[in-house]
Design an enzyme around this catalytic site. Structure first.
Site, mmCIF file in Angstrom:
data_model
loop_
_atom_site.group_PDB
_atom_site.id
_atom_site.type_symbol
_atom_site.label_atom_id
_atom_site.label_comp_id
_atom_site.label_asym_id
_atom_site.label_seq_id
_atom_site.Cartn_x
_atom_site.Cartn_y
_atom_site.Cartn_z
ATOM 1 C CD GLU A 169 -3.080 -0.964 2.161
ATOM 2 O OE1 GLU A 169 -2.818 -0.316 3.186
ATOM 3 O OE2 GLU A 169 -4.142 -1.562 1.999
ATOM 4 C CD GLU A 188 -4.026 -6.057 2.666
ATOM 5 O OE1 GLU A 188 -4.694 -5.344 3.438
ATOM 6 O OE2 GLU A 188 -2.806 -5.927 2.510
#
Ligand code: GAL
Length: 703
Positions: free
Chosen positions: A179, A342
């Site tokens: 991320e 995710e």
């Protein structure tokens, strides 16, 4: 099941139709992890557990139908316990165990979590905020993106991993970092400021050009030497020069992308040397929730579009925002399959109130992503942690173990995904597109705007939601994309509009398209300088209106609308009004009271072979829906408000025209839809009508 890497170019999914300018550059031989089913799995953090647990993990993964695990995401301190000394023994053993069990690995580089020794050795590498606060290290994402020491060390650990594992048969994909941009993006340290100056030199070539673009004649900000330019740190006024800030945002997105491509390139060199150049390399992003990265540019550099999505737990109907994120990921990925890297089995641990998912909700969420093009669903994380910052975050194996509802649902979802194997590589088809670009989002967010209620994401969600509730499937597109395949294009917010984007929209409408533009769009150019001659400058001729003055509303002000809608519509509007003159458009709705009383509020302009609609205010949700119904009629797009809006309906189509209808019932009542075929999840056959029990999901291979 043994998962071998083969020539993905030959057997991988179709690249799909590109939607964005950047996405259009994707290689036609798109890389995809060689799995023989939809991907199912999680982030696996075995280093948090004694080795005895690993064998149990692998056995349970088998039970759940897991076939892909993301490994090593935060393991830098363990892999390189001191500078230049690498320890791979534990990772060798985990990879071996997984491979023996036929579970494929998405191997991560751990560069999102700098080791304590690194920060102790290079304290100046810690990121600095715009207020000059030096951030500490007892978390993750502690690094300055421009620090040469970080760049060298992250490239080195990526290279060490690539050298060791490029040929490992378990590794079917590489997961660079974690991320980017969440939360570390901007850094205001002296090294970053110097890098920013280099970037500006390359962009403008001369100080004269920079002074002109930044309108430094305002407040006497002219620069006479490059060294005078700083990062746009916190100033005595509420904000700094807006173009200075906008350029810093552009620079930050590009800088972080350089970090990604540096790691990617070093990995690719080793996978290529190992004869496995086809193994995809990607990074997991937080699309639309990470404002600092322009994902249209990023997506051109990743082999697989991968998103992390977490529900806003307290938001009513949060499955609509989920759908938006899924459609967005498919769109930045060029329309082809993408990966949900995710999500959560139940509650997260970082929102103010972490509501748990109720029975069946995880299944609806996961399958909604698949409906919108995901060829797999992975979670954070495999086993719930005992300690550390995220111990109350749900996982596939919860603290309560396998006697739990969550575990039973995890096993059930594994079976569902196995049954859906045939949908692999099919794509979700959309007739409408919403335009979304980062420059506009960044620029609108600066201070000194006509109203604090101008909100980019809020408008995107409002328009998307109206389409979602009417069962209109939508893509997202960059304003420079070829829009000709969409019947209807919606611009919820485009404050900054490059001249070539305006021309693209003109061409689209001239060619017969239907365009709907919301207020405060087309106002400034790429330098955040206003288009003169009346608002909305860049789009004035296309919309056939001229706005002399913005008339933002007080926070508690609701104005009434009047005009061509069937009773009980139109209703009311808030936030914004405008003093509009018609210049070719017709008024569809007018302001019945308020500061723009009697003036047009919603207009429609026949332009070329198409129509351009303008919505100059924020109508209530039902009125917005009715406006879009009218525009959809122009576009010949089916706008279905008969089917309940608790029933999510999406189709994936295979290249052989097989159609898979995903029907997800978010409501409390059984629902039905006209269709025929076999439910791939239960084997039930339906003729004419498919009923979907409350809270349930059907995936019908249509007859
Ligand atoms: C993601 C992150 C994961 C984990 C998760 C918790 O943003 O990538 O490592 O922290 O959030 O929801």
């Amino acid at each position: 099941m043994t998962l071998q890497v083969e020539q993905a170019a030959a057997a991988g999914p179709a690249a799909g139709v590109a939607t964005g300018s950047a996405a259009a550059q994707r290689s036609p031989a798109a890389r995809w992890p060689r799995l023989d089913a939809l991907a199912y799995g999680a982030d696996y953090n075995p280093e948090q557990w004694p080795e005895e647990v690993w064998a149990e993990d692998v056995a349970l993964m088998h039970e759940a139908g897991v076939n892909l695990i993301s490994l090593g995401i935060f393991s830098w301190a363990l892999l390189e316990p001191e500078p230049g000394r690498f320890e791979f023994g534990w990772l060798d053993r985990v990879l071996g165990l997984l491979h023996e069990a036929g579970i494929a690995v998405d191997l991560a580089t751990p560069t999102a979590s700098t080791p304590a020794w690194f920060l102790a050795q290079y304290p100046h590498v810690r990121p600095v905020t715009s207020e000059g606060v030096v951030l500490g290290g007892s978390a993750r994402q502690t690094y300055c993106p421009h620090a040469p020491e970080y760049r060298a060390a992250s490239r080195q650990i990526a290279e060490q991993l690539a050298m060791r594992y490029a040929a490992h048969p378990a590794v079917v994909m590489w997961h660079v970092h974690n991320e980017y941009g969440s939360p570390t993006a901007e850094c205001y340290c002296p090294v970053s400021a110097a890098a920013f100056r280099d970037w500006l030199r390359a962009r403008y070539g001369s100080l004269d050009a920079l002074n002109a673009a930044w309108t430094t004649s305002f407040w006497g900000q002219q620069y006479s030497a490059w060294e005078q330019i700083d990062a746009p740190r916190r100033a005595p006024m509420a904000d700094v020069n807006p173009t200075h800030r906008l350029d810093f945002q552009r620079f930050t997105s590009e800088s972080l992308l350089e970090l990604y491509t540096a790691e990617r390139d070093v990995i690719r060199a080793h996978t290529t040397a190992a004869g496995r150049a086809e193994v995809p390399i990607t990074t997991n992003l937080q699309l639309i929730n990470c404002k600092s990265l322009d994902f249209w540019a990023w997506s051109a550099q990743t082999d697989v579009a991968a998103n992390d999505h977490y529900l806003s737990a307290e938001r009513p109907d949060n499955h609509i925002e989920l759908a938006l994120c899924a459609d967005f990921t498919r769109s930045v990925g060029g329309g082809g399959p993408w990966l949900l890297m995710e999500h959560s089995t139940s509650a997260v641990s970082w929102q103010p109130r972490n509501l748990a998912k109720r029975p069946g909700e995880m299944r609806r969420n996961s399958l909604a992503h698949v409906a919108r093009g995901a060829d797999g669903a992975l979670f954070f994380q495999w086993r719930a942690s005992r300690g550390g910052g995220e111990k109350f975050h749900s996982a596939m194996v919860p603290h309560g173990g396998t006697g739990s509802r969550i575990w039973r649902e995890v096993v059930g979802l594994g079976a569902d995904l196995a049954a859906l194997r045939p949908v692999q590589c099919s794509t979700t088809v959309a007739e409408a597109a919403l335009l979304w670009d980062w420059e506009s989002w960044w620029a609108l967010g600066h201070t000194f705007r006509p109203s604090v209620d101008l909100d980019f994401k809020e408008r995107q969600l409002a328009y998307y939601e109206a389409l979602w509730r009417a069962h209109v499937s939508a893509d997202f597109a960059h304003p420079s994309a070829d829009l000709s395949r969409y019947r209807m294009v919606v611009v919820p917010q485009m404050y900054l509009c490059r001249e070539e984007w305006a021309e693209n929209l003109r061409q689209y409408v001239r060619g017969g398209g239907t365009l709907v533009v919301s207020y405060f769009s087309g106002i400034v150019d790429e330098d955040d300088s206003v288009y003169l001659g009346g608002y909305p400058g860049a789009l004035r001729d296309l919309l056939g209106v001229l706005v002399e003055e913005f008339l933002p509303l007080r926070a508690d002000w609701t104005v009434r609308l009047a005009g061509q809608l069937e009773e009980p519509y139109p209703g009311t509007a808030t936030v914004w009004a405008e003093d509009i003159e018609l210049r070719g458009a017709e008024a569809v709705l007018t302001y019945a009271d308020g500061p723009a009383e009697g003036k047009p509020a919603v207009t429609r302009h026949a332009f070329g072979n198409g129509h351009a609609w303008y919505v100059s205010t924020r109508p209530d949700a039902e009125t917005l829906r009715e406006i879009l119904r009218l525009a959809a009629a122009d576009a010949d797009v089916t706008f279905d408000t008969e089917t309940p809006d608790t029933l999510e309906l999406v189709r994936r189509k295979a290249s052989d025209e097989t159609s898979y209808l995903f029907a997800i019932n978010h409501g409390q009542q059984e629902a039905a839809v006209a269709a025929s075929g076999v439910d791939m999840l239960t084997g039930e056959a339906f003729i004419g009508s498919v009923h979907i029990p409350a809270g349930s999901v059907r995936v019908v291979r249509e007859a």
